[in-house]
Write a protein that holds these residues in place. Structure first.
Motif, PDB file in Angstrom:
ATOM      1  N   THR A 125      -9.372  26.912 -27.373  1.00 21.66           N
ATOM      2  CA  THR A 125      -9.111  27.986 -28.400  1.00 21.66           C
ATOM      3  C   THR A 125      -9.486  29.357 -28.074  1.00 21.66           C
ATOM      4  O   THR A 125     -10.397  29.320 -27.310  1.00 21.66           O
ATOM      5  CB  THR A 125      -9.641  27.455 -29.826  1.00 21.66           C
ATOM      6  OG1 THR A 125     -11.362  27.388 -29.384  1.00 21.66           O
ATOM      7  CG2 THR A 125      -9.208  26.167 -30.334  1.00 21.66           C
ATOM      8  N   PRO A 126      -8.925  30.377 -28.585  1.00 26.28           N
ATOM      9  CA  PRO A 126      -9.285  31.630 -28.322  1.00 26.28           C
ATOM     10  C   PRO A 126     -10.471  32.178 -28.799  1.00 26.28           C
ATOM     11  O   PRO A 126     -11.037  31.429 -29.773  1.00 26.28           O
ATOM     12  CB  PRO A 126      -8.176  32.620 -28.741  1.00 26.28           C
ATOM     13  CG  PRO A 126      -7.078  31.633 -29.192  1.00 26.28           C
ATOM     14  CD  PRO A 126      -7.644  30.450 -29.376  1.00 26.28           C
ATOM     15  N   LEU A 127     -11.264  32.971 -28.190  1.00 24.87           N
ATOM     16  CA  LEU A 127     -12.454  33.735 -28.766  1.00 24.87           C
ATOM     17  C   LEU A 127     -12.064  35.031 -29.341  1.00 24.87           C
ATOM     18  O   LEU A 127     -11.566  35.952 -28.692  1.00 24.87           O
ATOM     19  CB  LEU A 127     -13.517  33.965 -27.682  1.00 24.87           C
ATOM     20  CG  LEU A 127     -14.412  32.457 -27.273  1.00 24.87           C
ATOM     21  CD1 LEU A 127     -15.241  32.985 -26.005  1.00 24.87           C
ATOM     22  CD2 LEU A 127     -15.136  32.002 -28.548  1.00 24.87           C
ATOM     23  N   TYR A 128     -12.417  35.170 -30.469  1.00 24.10           N
ATOM     24  CA  TYR A 128     -11.906  36.557 -31.265  1.00 24.10           C
ATOM     25  C   TYR A 128     -12.768  37.502 -31.096  1.00 24.10           C
ATOM     26  O   TYR A 128     -14.056  37.641 -31.758  1.00 24.10           O
ATOM     27  CB  TYR A 128     -11.143  36.269 -32.543  1.00 24.10           C
ATOM     28  CG  TYR A 128     -10.013  35.337 -32.665  1.00 24.10           C
ATOM     29  CD1 TYR A 128      -8.791  35.638 -32.465  1.00 24.10           C
ATOM     30  CD2 TYR A 128     -10.185  33.994 -33.009  1.00 24.10           C
ATOM     31  CE1 TYR A 128      -7.636  35.273 -32.662  1.00 24.10           C
ATOM     32  CE2 TYR A 128      -8.975  33.145 -32.987  1.00 24.10           C
ATOM     33  CZ  TYR A 128      -7.675  33.602 -32.891  1.00 24.10           C
ATOM     34  OH  TYR A 128      -6.925  32.851 -32.793  1.00 24.10           O
ATOM     35  N   HIS A 129     -12.467  38.574 -30.462  1.00 26.13           N
ATOM     36  CA  HIS A 129     -13.491  39.787 -30.556  1.00 26.13           C
ATOM     37  C   HIS A 129     -14.921  39.539 -30.353  1.00 26.13           C
ATOM     38  O   HIS A 129     -15.598  40.031 -31.022  1.00 26.13           O
ATOM     39  CB  HIS A 129     -13.067  40.711 -31.546  1.00 26.13           C
ATOM     40  CG  HIS A 129     -11.733  41.112 -31.893  1.00 26.13           C
ATOM     41  ND1 HIS A 129     -11.035  42.100 -30.892  1.00 26.13           N
ATOM     42  CD2 HIS A 129     -10.734  40.476 -32.427  1.00 26.13           C
ATOM     43  CE1 HIS A 129      -9.689  42.161 -30.967  1.00 26.13           C
ATOM     44  NE2 HIS A 129      -9.410  41.304 -31.976  1.00 26.13           N
ATOM     45  N   PRO A 130     -15.437  38.837 -29.314  1.00 29.46           N
ATOM     46  CA  PRO A 130     -16.774  38.467 -29.229  1.00 29.46           C
ATOM     47  C   PRO A 130     -17.592  39.791 -29.007  1.00 29.46           C
ATOM     48  O   PRO A 130     -17.323  40.662 -28.199  1.00 29.46           O
ATOM     49  CB  PRO A 130     -17.104  37.662 -28.205  1.00 29.46           C
ATOM     50  CG  PRO A 130     -15.898  37.497 -27.257  1.00 29.46           C
ATOM     51  CD  PRO A 130     -14.633  38.028 -28.282  1.00 29.46           C
ATOM     52  N   VAL A 158      -9.459  39.959 -27.804  1.00 30.73           N
ATOM     53  CA  VAL A 158      -9.344  38.592 -27.835  1.00 30.73           C
ATOM     54  C   VAL A 158      -9.262  37.859 -26.435  1.00 30.73           C
ATOM     55  O   VAL A 158      -8.676  38.215 -25.586  1.00 30.73           O
ATOM     56  CB  VAL A 158      -8.122  38.376 -28.734  1.00 30.73           C
ATOM     57  CG1 VAL A 158      -7.551  36.869 -28.732  1.00 30.73           C
ATOM     58  CG2 VAL A 158      -8.176  39.044 -29.998  1.00 30.73           C
ATOM     59  N   LEU A 159     -10.144  36.756 -26.457  1.00 33.69           N
ATOM     60  CA  LEU A 159     -10.214  36.058 -25.074  1.00 33.69           C
ATOM     61  C   LEU A 159      -9.456  34.763 -25.172  1.00 33.69           C
ATOM     62  O   LEU A 159      -9.614  33.894 -25.844  1.00 33.69           O
ATOM     63  CB  LEU A 159     -11.777  35.778 -24.724  1.00 33.69           C
ATOM     64  CG  LEU A 159     -12.503  36.885 -24.632  1.00 33.69           C
ATOM     65  CD1 LEU A 159     -14.000  36.499 -24.372  1.00 33.69           C
ATOM     66  CD2 LEU A 159     -12.233  38.040 -23.625  1.00 33.69           C
ATOM     67  N   ARG A 160      -8.278  34.876 -24.491  1.00 33.74           N
ATOM     68  CA  ARG A 160      -7.499  33.467 -24.565  1.00 33.74           C
ATOM     69  C   ARG A 160      -7.808  32.778 -23.274  1.00 33.74           C
ATOM     70  O   ARG A 160      -8.210  33.186 -22.241  1.00 33.74           O
ATOM     71  CB  ARG A 160      -6.023  34.007 -24.537  1.00 33.74           C
ATOM     72  CG  ARG A 160      -5.500  35.093 -25.709  1.00 33.74           C
ATOM     73  CD  ARG A 160      -4.013  35.394 -25.863  1.00 33.74           C
ATOM     74  NE  ARG A 160      -3.722  36.154 -26.801  1.00 33.74           N
ATOM     75  CZ  ARG A 160      -3.885  35.855 -28.106  1.00 33.74           C
ATOM     76  NH1 ARG A 160      -3.939  34.799 -28.584  1.00 33.74           N
ATOM     77  NH2 ARG A 160      -3.614  36.901 -29.231  1.00 33.74           N
ATOM     78  N   ARG A 161      -7.417  31.600 -23.185  1.00 29.77           N
ATOM     79  CA  ARG A 161      -7.906  30.700 -22.337  1.00 29.77           C
ATOM     80  C   ARG A 161      -7.186  30.880 -21.022  1.00 29.77           C
ATOM     81  O   ARG A 161      -5.999  31.594 -20.631  1.00 29.77           O
ATOM     82  CB  ARG A 161      -7.271  29.083 -22.551  1.00 29.77           C
ATOM     83  CG  ARG A 161      -7.302  28.213 -21.693  1.00 29.77           C
ATOM     84  CD  ARG A 161      -6.881  26.730 -22.043  1.00 29.77           C
ATOM     85  NE  ARG A 161      -6.886  25.710 -21.138  1.00 29.77           N
ATOM     86  CZ  ARG A 161      -8.007  24.989 -20.905  1.00 29.77           C
ATOM     87  NH1 ARG A 161      -9.289  25.188 -21.367  1.00 29.77           N
ATOM     88  NH2 ARG A 161      -8.108  24.212 -19.937  1.00 29.77           N
ATOM     89  N   PRO A 194      -8.683  36.117 -17.465  1.00 33.34           N
ATOM     90  CA  PRO A 194      -9.753  37.170 -17.387  1.00 33.34           C
ATOM     91  C   PRO A 194      -9.577  38.380 -18.181  1.00 33.34           C
ATOM     92  O   PRO A 194      -8.642  39.281 -17.918  1.00 33.34           O
ATOM     93  CB  PRO A 194      -9.830  37.289 -15.761  1.00 33.34           C
ATOM     94  CG  PRO A 194      -9.093  35.942 -15.372  1.00 33.34           C
ATOM     95  CD  PRO A 194      -7.973  35.912 -16.492  1.00 33.34           C
ATOM     96  N   VAL A 195     -10.688  38.960 -18.568  1.00 31.28           N
ATOM     97  CA  VAL A 195     -10.761  40.233 -19.392  1.00 31.28           C
ATOM     98  C   VAL A 195     -11.810  41.003 -18.628  1.00 31.28           C
ATOM     99  O   VAL A 195     -13.041  40.734 -18.715  1.00 31.28           O
ATOM    100  CB  VAL A 195     -10.690  40.190 -20.708  1.00 31.28           C
ATOM    101  CG1 VAL A 195     -10.931  41.485 -21.497  1.00 31.28           C
ATOM    102  CG2 VAL A 195      -9.665  39.183 -21.261  1.00 31.28           C
ATOM    103  N   VAL A 196     -11.499  42.145 -18.440  1.00 25.24           N
ATOM    104  CA  VAL A 196     -12.613  42.999 -17.667  1.00 25.24           C
ATOM    105  C   VAL A 196     -12.855  44.363 -18.744  1.00 25.24           C
ATOM    106  O   VAL A 196     -11.921  45.139 -19.268  1.00 25.24           O
ATOM    107  CB  VAL A 196     -12.190  43.569 -16.374  1.00 25.24           C
ATOM    108  CG1 VAL A 196     -13.056  44.875 -15.895  1.00 25.24           C
ATOM    109  CG2 VAL A 196     -12.013  42.556 -15.212  1.00 25.24           C
ATOM    110  N   GLU A 197     -14.147  44.594 -18.951  1.00 27.10           N
ATOM    111  CA  GLU A 197     -14.365  45.791 -19.805  1.00 27.10           C
ATOM    112  C   GLU A 197     -15.758  46.471 -19.183  1.00 27.10           C
ATOM    113  O   GLU A 197     -16.686  45.690 -18.280  1.00 27.10           O
ATOM    114  CB  GLU A 197     -15.057  45.173 -21.238  1.00 27.10           C
ATOM    115  CG  GLU A 197     -13.895  44.878 -22.132  1.00 27.10           C
ATOM    116  CD  GLU A 197     -13.148  46.050 -22.590  1.00 27.10           C
ATOM    117  OE1 GLU A 197     -13.738  47.224 -23.060  1.00 27.10           O
ATOM    118  OE2 GLU A 197     -11.779  45.690 -22.708  1.00 27.10           O
TER     119      GLU A 197
END
Length: 401
Positions: free
Chosen positions: A94-99, A124-127, A130-133
């Motif tokens: 399941t996604p993680l919404y704006h942790p 939003v972190l989907r399965r 990769p997301v980079v901030e």
């Protein structure tokens, strides 16, 4: 029993006010149902127990997040900010919404700063995406700042329990001293075939200087035959010595030499500014500051300043170490504090060859700007880093301020 007590303390520390209220309600309902026999309170106790059990089960599920924390670059300058990069990949179904990711900053090196945290709001972190901030790391003080580990608050859907879950390992940010641009440090050279011409004349080198009449003992290989034939006597070539400085920077780490710890910070700022000048001049460089003893590129030396601390150092011993580290030294630069025993300078200079040029600095934030050279004329007294370029330029030109 000790394990149960530790588990109880951990559960108590992880329980939110809402969780404690539900648990207390369940306990009170159980007591009332047992004493008064009310079925309604027994039902409330059962419902409270089921809610806590479900919350615990959901709370115990693994987060399943892969994260990497990097600092790019891994160094900055005191008073400026560093740049961090956080890459997070969600491995759950399941996604993680704006942790909200929290990155703690270790404040052990500066208790006045207090504990700090940098917060990064992720999208939003989907399965398996990769997301980079990127985020900024405040670096107020010189030293080594421990950044991380990055993590997020882990809780259950009911909000009964919460804890900080680490997602990544920690990283170190090297905070270098502040620096200013200074002019040349003056001459101070030794032979080097890839160096630059000096004012010294030699009979064998690369930079041609002039012709002179042959003297018995001169090497016949340097005879200029065309000029000799034209003049009817032998003439030989003379050359400039090509030279390349090897600068040794010696920073006094003896706390007794400084009236205030901030003077030591100023001393490191002076030394770092000198190192940058040496790097721009493309001279060889060595540093000795207590346990920090190295020769090499300027960026390695600047990183070494991040680890420097006041101790019960011995300036003379450090000078002998520096002389062993750089036997071909041509210029010695000593940086100390206002309480330096000037009698030690003779022993410091004696550790090096007689032709090694000496340049000394005193870091004294409390010095009178109008009397910077009166108390120790053989040293340049610096009361503010911003005054260093002018004081050094005046010293090189032979002007006493």
């Amino acid at each position: 029993m000790p394990a149960l007590r530790r588990l109880a303390r951990l559960a108590l520390a992880s329980t939110t006010p809402a969780g404690r209220a539900v648990i207390l309600l369940g306990l009170v309902s159980t007591v009332v149902a047992a004493e008064a026999g009310y079925e309604e309170f027994r039902l409330i106790a059962v419902m409270c127990g089921l809610l806590v059990l479900v919350a615990l089960l959901l709370f115990a599920l693994p987060t399943r997040v892969r994260a990497r924390l990097e600092l790019r670059p891994a160094h900055t300058i005191a008073g400026e900010t560093g740049l961090g990069e956080l890459q997070v990949t969600n491995l759950r179904l399941t996604p993680l919404y704006h942790p909200l990711v929290s990155v703690p900053l270790d404040a052990e090196r500066d208790d006045r700063r207090g504990a700090q945290r940098v917060h990064v709001r992720m999208p939003v972190l989907r399965r398996n995406q990769p997301v980079v901030e990127q985020f900024e790391v405040p670096a107020v003080r010189r030293g080594v700042l421990r950044v991380g580990p990055a993590g997020a608050r882990r809780t259950d859907p009911l909000g009964f329990f919460q804890r900080q879950a680490a997602w990544s390992s920690a990283a170190e940010l090297l905070v270098r001293p502040r620096m200013v641009s200074v002019e040349g440090l003056g001459p101070g050279s030794v032979k080097d075939l890839e160096g630059t011409p000096s004012d010294q004349v030699s009979m064998s080198d690369l930079a041609f200087h002039a012709l002179r009449e042959y003297v018995r003992g001169d090497d016949l290989r340097h005879v200029h035959w065309r000029s000799s034939a034209r003049a009817g006597r032998l003439y030989v070539r003379q050359y400039h010595d090509t030279r390349r400085s090897h600068v040794v920077v010696l920073v006094d780490d003896n706390r007794a030499a400084y009236a205030d710890p901030e003077d030591f910070e100023l001393a490191l700022q002076i030394a770092a500014s000198v190192v940058m000048r040496v790097a721009l001049d493309e001279f060889d460089l060595s540093l000795v500051c207590g346990p920090q003893q190295l020769s090499g590129a300027a960026h390695h030396v600047l990183d070494a300043f991040c680890y420097s601390e006041l101790a019960a150092g011995d300036l003379v011993v450090s000078a002998r170490t520096a002389a062993h580290l750089a036997p071909d030294a041509s210029q010695l630069i000593v940086v100390s504090g206002s309480r330096l025993d000037l009698g030690l300078l003779a022993d410091v200079r004696a550790a090096f060859a007689d032709d090694v040029r000496f340049l000394g600095f005193r870091a004294d934030l409390g010095a009178d700007p109008d009397e910077t050279g009166a108390r120790a004329p053989q040293l340049i007294t610096v009361d503010r880093l911003e005054r260093l370029p002018g004081l050094l330029a005046a010293h090189v030109r032979g002007i006493v301020l």
